[in-house]
Design an enzyme around this catalytic site. Structure first.
Site, PDB file in Angstrom:
ATOM      1  N   HIS A 242       0.837  -1.210   0.000  1.00 54.24           N
ATOM      2  CA  HIS A 242       0.000   0.000   0.000  1.00 54.24           C
ATOM      3  C   HIS A 242       0.874   1.264   0.000  1.00 54.24           C
ATOM      4  O   HIS A 242       1.112   1.858  -1.042  1.00 54.24           O
ATOM      5  CB  HIS A 242      -0.932  -0.012   1.218  1.00 54.24           C
ATOM      6  CG  HIS A 242      -1.918  -1.139   1.218  1.00 54.24           C
ATOM      7  ND1 HIS A 242      -2.826  -1.330   0.202  1.00 54.24           N
ATOM      8  CD2 HIS A 242      -2.159  -2.138   2.115  1.00 54.24           C
ATOM      9  CE1 HIS A 242      -3.589  -2.385   0.466  1.00 54.24           C
ATOM     10  NE2 HIS A 242      -3.191  -2.888   1.621  1.00 54.24           N
TER      11      HIS A 242
HETATM   12  C1  BDR Z   1      -3.732   1.770   4.359  1.00 59.23           C
HETATM   13  O1  BDR Z   1      -4.267   1.497   5.659  1.00 59.23           O
HETATM   14  C2  BDR Z   1      -3.232   1.308   6.586  1.00 59.23           C
HETATM   15  O2  BDR Z   1      -3.438   0.133   7.296  1.00 59.23           O
HETATM   16  C3  BDR Z   1      -1.950   1.234   5.814  1.00 59.23           C
HETATM   17  O3  BDR Z   1      -0.876   1.818   6.519  1.00 59.23           O
HETATM   18  C4  BDR Z   1      -2.235   1.962   4.533  1.00 59.23           C
HETATM   19  O4  BDR Z   1      -1.947   3.330   4.640  1.00 59.23           O
HETATM   20  C5  BDR Z   1      -4.103   0.653   3.420  1.00 59.23           C
HETATM   21  O5  BDR Z   1      -5.495   0.586   3.262  1.00 59.23           O
END
Ligand code: BDR
Ligand code: CA
Length: 329
Positions: A242
């Site tokens: 992500h």
């Molecule tokens: C996002 O949500 C968080 O858990 C991660 O750090 C990332 O920014 C992914 O959906």
């Protein structure tokens, strides 16, 4: 010249990877980290941000603590299930040595953008609360920010925290509405691409084999994140990419295929936190829902600007770029 960036973050295991990769790039100049609630409570996220700048002697980079709860709603929950109670995989790291910048994160963003007009890219990796608050407190920064490149949302993919919502947007949809409605350049790196860029156990083993402080740190905090991905998605030790995808986009946008569409955010109901990408550029203006900051319900203040949305990525290219950055000594 290196791109000047402020990383707004809720570290967070994948935030750590994104930040360490950015700190290793000579093409990015990190002007500061601003912490927001999200993967953990904001105090924990701010301490983790300090730990990240201290890890490899980058403690000259300021860290400012920001919002502890969403703009409008009370704090509902934080992502400790995914990232551990301490945001870093329940590793109970020692306290950082450094001190936080005395300013609120939103003020830090305002001051830094005003000091470097048209030069600063904002890189939000968590809920958009600090960014929205900075816009509301000082709207003059909106045309002075070079670009906002955020991890969050999804145009056509499903959600990861609800059937339809991505976690960062879900944690503060009102703030996200402010950011997508403002007349500045926004790029959304969301689940359409980040869930397809997969770090396999083999990739992670090769990464850890480099043995540098950064990868040893990631190896230490990552198992909790792998366990979560396995429990929810049955990924057998692999993880989605992500936040680090934003670092990759900043350095190599050609690895991403993007389209421009206005984005709206659901702030109530079953679709709470969902980003709606208006591919045909006509549905919402005709419903008279285009509100700018401070607009009355139904009042058309400005045409909703289009967001650049990453829809596909050269996944191997992104993984190779991140590998090279993270394994730099
Ligand atoms: C996002 O949500 C968080 O858990 C991660 O750090 C990332 O920014 C992914 O959906
Ligand atoms: Ca994050």
């Amino acid at each position: 010249m290196a791109q000047k960036i402020i990383i707004d973050t809720d570290p967070g295991i994948d935030d750590a990877m994104a930040i360490l990769a950015a700190l290793h790039s000579p093409d990015l100049e990190v002007l500061g980290l601003t912490a927001v609630f999200g993967n953990a409570v904001v105090d924990t996220c701010a301490q983790n941000a300090l730990r990240l700048v201290e890890l490899e002697g980058n403690d000259h980079i300021p860290v400012a603590k920001g919002c502890a709860k969403p703009l409008v709603l009370p704090l509902d929950s934080v992502g400790t299930l995914v990232h551990g109670r301490d945001g870093f995989g329940n590793t109970n790291l020692p306290e950082p040595c450094g001190k936080l910048d005395p300013r609120h994160a939103a003020q830090f963003i305002i001051d830094t953008v005003l000091a470097h007009p048209h030069e600063v890219t904002l890189m939000p990796l968590g809920p958009l609360t600090n960014i929205a608050l900075a816009c509301i407190l000082e709207p003059r920064i909106i045309p002075l920010v070079k670009e906002v490149v955020l991890m969050g949302g999804s145009a056509f993919a499903l959600g990861n925290v609800s059937p339809v919502a991505e976690a960062n947007i879900f944690h503060d949809p009102h703030a996200a509405e402010v950011v997508f409605a403002a007349p500045w350049k926004v790029t959304m790196i969301g689940l359409d691409v980040t869930m397809k860029i997969v770090m396999t156990p083999e990739y992670l083993s090769r990464l850890y084999a480099a043995g540098t402080p950064a990868v040893r740190f990631l190896e230490h905090i990552q198992p909790c994140y792998q366990d979560f991905h396995h429990a929810i998605h049955g990924m057998g030790g692999a993880i989605h990419t992500h936040d680090p995808a934003v670092t990759a986009y900043l350095l190599a946008p050609e690895l991403f295929y993007c389209e421009r569409m206005p984005v709206y955010v659901e702030t109530a109901g079953h679709c709470f936190g969902k980003t709606i990408a208006d591919k045909y550029h006509k549905i919402f203006p005709s419903l008279n829902l285009n509100q700018g900051i401070g607009g009355e319900a139904g009042e058309v203040l400005v045409e909703r600007p289009s967001t650049t949305i990453a829809l596909r990525a050269d996944e191997a290219g992104v993984l190779n770029l991140l590998f090279d950055l993270l394994t730099k000594a």
